[in-house]
Design a protein around this motif. Structure first.
Motif, short mmCIF file in Angstrom:
data_model
loop_
_atom_site.label_atom_id
_atom_site.label_comp_id
_atom_site.label_asym_id
_atom_site.label_seq_id
_atom_site.Cartn_x
_atom_site.Cartn_y
_atom_site.Cartn_z
N VAL A 32 41.42 11.39 1.20
CA VAL A 32 41.83 11.03 2.81
C VAL A 32 40.84 10.02 2.94
O VAL A 32 41.13 8.88 3.52
N PHE A 33 39.38 10.07 2.77
CA PHE A 33 38.67 9.11 3.03
C PHE A 33 39.13 7.77 2.20
O PHE A 33 38.89 6.62 2.87
N TRP A 34 39.04 7.71 0.94
CA TRP A 34 39.48 6.64 0.19
C TRP A 34 40.43 5.80 0.50
O TRP A 34 40.46 4.97 0.87
N THR A 35 41.78 6.77 1.08
CA THR A 35 42.84 6.07 1.56
C THR A 35 42.56 5.38 2.99
O THR A 35 42.99 4.26 2.94
N LEU A 153 34.15 -16.87 1.20
CA LEU A 153 34.13 -15.76 0.41
C LEU A 153 34.13 -14.44 1.11
O LEU A 153 33.14 -14.23 1.84
N TYR A 154 35.04 -13.52 1.07
CA TYR A 154 35.16 -12.43 1.68
C TYR A 154 34.60 -11.12 0.83
O TYR A 154 34.90 -10.80 -0.33
N ALA A 155 33.53 -10.50 1.55
CA ALA A 155 32.83 -9.41 1.05
C ALA A 155 33.17 -8.28 1.54
O ALA A 155 33.24 -7.91 2.54
N PRO A 156 33.82 -7.17 0.60
CA PRO A 156 34.38 -6.03 1.30
C PRO A 156 33.35 -5.30 1.95
O PRO A 156 32.31 -5.22 1.31
N MET A 157 33.72 -4.43 2.86
CA MET A 157 32.93 -3.57 3.47
C MET A 157 32.49 -2.41 2.54
O MET A 157 31.47 -1.95 2.46
N PHE A 158 33.41 -1.89 2.16
CA PHE A 158 33.47 -0.75 1.16
C PHE A 158 33.67 -1.11 -0.30
O PHE A 158 34.71 -1.98 -0.79
N ARG A 159 32.96 -0.52 -1.19
CA ARG A 159 33.19 -0.63 -2.79
C ARG A 159 33.95 0.53 -3.10
O ARG A 159 33.40 1.52 -3.80
N LEU A 160 35.22 0.17 -3.10
CA LEU A 160 36.30 1.13 -3.58
C LEU A 160 36.90 0.89 -4.88
O LEU A 160 37.89 1.76 -5.31
N GLY A 161 36.70 -0.36 -5.40
CA GLY A 161 37.41 -0.73 -6.62
C GLY A 161 38.83 -1.12 -6.34
O GLY A 161 39.61 -1.62 -7.19
N VAL A 162 39.41 -1.34 -4.87
CA VAL A 162 40.42 -1.87 -4.33
C VAL A 162 40.41 -3.46 -4.08
O VAL A 162 41.41 -4.08 -4.97
N ILE A 163 39.37 -3.76 -3.75
CA ILE A 163 39.31 -5.33 -3.47
C ILE A 163 37.82 -5.75 -3.82
O ILE A 163 36.96 -5.00 -3.42
N ASP A 164 37.73 -6.77 -4.82
CA ASP A 164 36.40 -7.37 -5.17
C ASP A 164 36.08 -8.34 -4.19
O ASP A 164 37.10 -8.84 -3.35
N PRO A 165 35.04 -8.87 -4.18
CA PRO A 165 34.70 -10.00 -3.38
C PRO A 165 35.57 -11.07 -3.62
O PRO A 165 35.77 -11.42 -4.80
#
Length: 187
Positions: A32-35, A153-165
Motif C-alpha cells: 500500500v505504501f509503495w503504491t 533534471l527531475y529528482a524523484p522524492m522516493f527511490r522506488l525503482g519506478v522513476i529514476d532521475p
C-alpha cells in the motif's frame, strides 16, 4: 506422533477464524505504501513537466512580442521568469534560438542562439538545425521562428525503482508577433 497431511493443514488454515489481522497488515502495508508513493511520483513528474511547458510558453510569448533588440540582460531576466513560473528552484537550462528559412537554398539557418543556466545544452548551430529539420515547421522564404528549448533534471522524492532521475525537456516554437524579426544585441 500424529501427522497431518498438507491438504488437511491448508483446509484447517483456510477455515481458522481465530487470530488477528497482523499477518495481513504486515504483508499488505508495504505494498500500500509503495503504491501511494508511486502514484505521488507519477503525478509529480507530470506536474514538473507541465510547469516547464508553461514557463517555456511564457518566455516564448515574451520574446515574440519584443520589438527592441534582445540583450544578454533581457535573456538573464527571461531565465529568472522561467525559474519563477516553474516554481521549484530547480537547475533549469534555457536556450533561445532564432531560426530563418531560405526557400531557394531549402535550408534553415540560425540567426542567433543563446543559452542560460547550467547543464549540457549548447547554443544551436546551422548543422544542429538542419539535423532537426523534421522538428521545425514548414516556413515561407525569409520567415523566422523562435525556438525555446528548456531542460531540467527531475529528482524523484522516493527511490522506488519506478522513476529514476529524469531529464525533462520542453520545446516551444512561435513566430515573432509585432516585428518581422527578433534582433540580438550583445551590448
Amino acid at each position: 506422533m500424529f501427522k497431518v497431511s498438507p491438504k488437511t493443514w491448508l483446509k484447517r488454515f483456510r477455515n481458522d477464524e481465530a487470530g488477528s489481522v497482523m499477518v495481513e497488515a504486515v504483508i499488505c502495508m508495504p505494498l500500500v505504501f509503495w503504491t501511494l508513493a508511486a502514484t505521488y511520483e507519477f503525478f509529480e513528474v507530470h506536474r514538473y513537466a507541465s510547469a516547464r511547458d508553461k514557463a517555456s510558453y511564457t518566455v516564448a510569448d515574451m520574446i515574440s512580442r519584443e520589438m527592441q533588440p534582445v540583450t544578454p540582460v533581457y535573456l538573464d531576466n527571461a531565465k529568472t521568469v522561467f525559474d519563477m513560473v516553474s516554481n521549484d528552484n530547480g537547475d533549469n537550462q534555457l536556450r533561445v534560438t532564432i531560426v530563418k528559412y531560405d526557400v531557394e537554398e531549402d535550408e534553415y539557418t540560425v540567426k542567433w542562439s543563446e543559452v542560460r543556466g547550467t547543464g549540457g545544452m549548447q547554443p544551436m548551430s546551422d548543422a544542429d538545425v538542419e539535423a532537426q529539420r523534421n522538428r521545425l515547421p514548414i516556413m515561407n522564404d525569409g520567415e523566422e521562428v523562435i525556438v525555446i528549448d528548456a531542460a531540467s533534471l527531475y529528482a524523484p522524492m522516493f527511490r522506488l525503482g519506478v522513476i529514476d532521475p529524469t531529464l525533462v525537456e520542453t520545446r516551444v516554437l512561435t513566430s515573432p508577433r509585432f516585428a518581422p524579426q527578433i534582433v540580438w544585441d550583445d551590448a
